[in-house]
Design a protein around this motif. Structure first.
Motif, PDB file in Angstrom:
ATOM      1  N   TYR A   1       0.718  -1.236   0.088  1.00  0.00           N
ATOM      2  CA  TYR A   1      -0.062   0.095   0.000  1.00  0.00           C
ATOM      3  C   TYR A   1       0.906   1.205  -0.053  1.00  0.00           C
ATOM      4  O   TYR A   1       0.478   2.369  -0.281  1.00  0.00           O
TER       5      TYR A   1
ATOM      6  N   MET B   1     -12.195   2.099  -0.961  1.00  0.00           N
ATOM      7  CA  MET B   1     -11.755   1.341   0.133  1.00  0.00           C
ATOM      8  C   MET B   1     -10.155   1.686   0.385  1.00  0.00           C
ATOM      9  O   MET B   1      -9.456   1.718  -0.669  1.00  0.00           O
TER      10      MET B   1
ATOM     11  N   HIS C   1      -4.676   0.132   2.442  1.00  0.00           N
ATOM     12  CA  HIS C   1      -4.233  -0.868   3.715  1.00  0.00           C
ATOM     13  C   HIS C   1      -5.109  -1.733   3.837  1.00  0.00           C
ATOM     14  O   HIS C   1      -4.764  -2.609   4.806  1.00  0.00           O
ATOM     15  N   ASP C   2      -6.300  -1.720   3.537  1.00  0.00           N
ATOM     16  CA  ASP C   2      -7.322  -2.643   3.898  1.00  0.00           C
ATOM     17  C   ASP C   2      -7.651  -3.817   2.675  1.00  0.00           C
ATOM     18  O   ASP C   2      -8.436  -4.763   3.162  1.00  0.00           O
ATOM     19  N   ILE C   3      -6.821  -3.640   1.815  1.00  0.00           N
ATOM     20  CA  ILE C   3      -7.216  -4.674   0.629  1.00  0.00           C
ATOM     21  C   ILE C   3      -6.010  -5.307   0.171  1.00  0.00           C
ATOM     22  O   ILE C   3      -5.804  -5.639  -1.015  1.00  0.00           O
TER      23      ILE C   3
ATOM     24  N   HIS D   1       0.381  -2.857   8.951  1.00  0.00           N
ATOM     25  CA  HIS D   1      -0.205  -2.741   7.420  1.00  0.00           C
ATOM     26  C   HIS D   1       1.058  -3.403   6.637  1.00  0.00           C
ATOM     27  O   HIS D   1       0.471  -3.895   5.589  1.00  0.00           O
TER      28      HIS D   1
ATOM     29  N   THR E   1      -5.504  -3.281  14.373  1.00  0.00           N
ATOM     30  CA  THR E   1      -4.893  -3.304  13.271  1.00  0.00           C
ATOM     31  C   THR E   1      -4.426  -4.826  13.017  1.00  0.00           C
ATOM     32  O   THR E   1      -3.388  -5.212  13.960  1.00  0.00           O
TER      33      THR E   1
ATOM     34  N   THR F   1      -3.573  -9.345   7.939  1.00  0.00           N
ATOM     35  CA  THR F   1      -4.167  -8.975   6.560  1.00  0.00           C
ATOM     36  C   THR F   1      -3.796  -7.500   6.566  1.00  0.00           C
ATOM     37  O   THR F   1      -4.148  -7.139   5.384  1.00  0.00           O
TER      38      THR F   1
ATOM     39  N   ALA G   1      -5.236  -5.139   7.699  1.00  0.00           N
ATOM     40  CA  ALA G   1      -6.723  -4.245   7.720  1.00  0.00           C
ATOM     41  C   ALA G   1      -6.875  -3.690   9.183  1.00  0.00           C
ATOM     42  O   ALA G   1      -6.567  -4.413  10.126  1.00  0.00           O
ATOM     43  N   HIS G   2      -7.729  -2.941   9.467  1.00  0.00           N
ATOM     44  CA  HIS G   2      -8.298  -2.297  10.606  1.00  0.00           C
ATOM     45  C   HIS G   2      -9.515  -3.048  11.062  1.00  0.00           C
ATOM     46  O   HIS G   2     -10.300  -3.457  10.350  1.00  0.00           O
TER      47      HIS G   2
END
Length: 387
Positions: A113, A165, A168-170, A290, A330, A334, A336-337
């Motif tokens: 990311y 989106m 850092h979440d995907i 992350h 976090t 993954t 993700a948060h």
């Protein structure tokens, strides 16, 4: 009385196979934090009210005692942190330089990311070329350092909200399900695709751009007398700038974490001498999550305990309260948060308690004491009134 809040960004996590099925907090050796926890009130605190964005902006607004419902997206807060011109009619969008893997934009996945924390000296000249080649007069692409950029959409307030989106979440996921080619969304994904095509030709770690955090001007209000924040992120710079809260920064880039903590410690001790309400924010644990580095995250927790916390507690006198909390979860498996209630402790030097356990996710849940961020802030005020 000194009122201190220590926020370990994204330190809350879930069990990870790389740590023998434990979380970084569970695996880490934290004698100073453990000793403090045993004399404190512990439990979990809800920092992300239902329906609000799960992330550091909302969580830190809550823990600072500001109304998180005033949040209108992340990018304009970061723009404020950079002291960019603020226009209430514009739309602001955070843009990450990212590393994609895949044969085309539509079939890509985000591998990093941050384009592996691309160096500013590499990224900046390429972003200037990108701004000239891809973005017309409706837009202004502003480079913000490392992998971060801000896109200003002139007179774009009417487009808000725009649903993206966060990159850092995907991490590791196909981006296709998150591409929106209808309504207001379409123009921005077209710009991402054009940026991808442009960056493929450059021999740098970033081969694409991902937009998120679309935002408009918020109102962040509250009493800031006698208060100070100590942080190192652009986001926190922006929150404090908009709120009119003094902020003492410490730069992390280009140095060891322990060296950074030593400077942070010195500044925190000095802040206690000058201010009554001190908010200390440490970002490293979130960044390592992350980047999917649970072992390094655990080591960062140990360093915070060893280098910062013990020495700090020994230099702030004997009339204080201190709250310690994660701002959100976090997940280091993954990136993700998570918005579930996070561990907290509340210590009052004039009202020590006795409790078992450690400052970990499960021990905090086991206390079955769930509060809101506003209630945690109120504990400080109540302790002061009892003096």
């Amino acid at each position: 009385m000194k009122k201190i809040t220590l926020v370990l960004d994204g330190v809350a996590d879930r069990p990870n196979a790389a740590l023998a099925g434990k979380t970084p907090l569970e695996y880490a050796k934290t004698p100073n934090l453990d000793a403090l926890y045993k004399k404190s009130l512990g439990g979990t605190v809800l920092t992300i009210p239902e329906g609000l964005e799960v992330g550091s902006a909302v969580a830190n607004l809550s823990l600072l005692g500001f109304d998180p419902h005033t949040y209108r997206g992340r990018s304009i807060i970061e723009a404020a942190g950079l002291h960019l011109p603020m226009n209430e009619n514009d739309l602001y969008i955070r843009c990450n330089l990212v590393a994609f893997e895949g044969g085309s934009f539509e079939t890509s996945r985000i591998k990093s990311y941050s384009a592996y924390d691309i160096a500013t000296e590499i990224a900046e000249p390429v972003v200037r070329e990108l701004a000239e080649a891809v973005f017309d007069d409706e837009f202004e692409l502003v480079y913000c350092g490392s992998f971060r950029c801000t896109l200003i959409v002139k007179n774009g307030k009417k487009l808000y909200p725009v649903d993206f989106m966060p990159a850092h979440d995907i991490i590791g996921q196909d981006i296709a399900p998150f591409i929106r080619m209808e309504g207001n969304q379409a123009k921005f994904f077209e710009l991402m695709k054009k940026s991808y095509d442009f960056l493929q030709k450059k021999d740098i770690p970033a081969n694409g751009m991902w937009m998120w955090g679309a935002s408009i001007m918020p109102e962040i209000k509250g009493d800031t007398r006698g208060r100070v924040a100590l942080s190192e992120t652009l986001l926190m710079d922006g929150i404090t700038t908009i709120a009119g809260l003094p902020n003492v920064g410490t730069k992390r880039e280009g140095r060891t974490f322990e060296n950074f903590l030593e400077e942070k410690l010195e500044k925190a001790i000095n802040a206690v001498k000058e201010y009554e309400d001190i908010y200390v924010h440490i970002q490293e644990t979130d960044d390592l999550s992350h980047e999917l580095q649970p072992v390094e995250k655990m080591q960062a927790v140990e360093a915070i305990d060893r280098v910062f916390l013990g020495e700090f507690l020994g230099n702030i006198g004997n009339d204080y309260t201190i709250s310690v909390a994660s701002d959100h979860f976090t997940f280091s498996d993954t990136g993700a948060h998570g918005g579930e209630p996070v561990p907290f402790l509340f210590y009052d030097s004039h009202n020590e308690r006795e409790q078992g356990g450690r400052f970990t996710e499960q021990d905090s849940r086991n206390k079955k004491h769930l509060i809101t961020a506003a209630e945690l802030k109120a504990m400080q005020k109540q302790a002061e009134e009892r003096r």
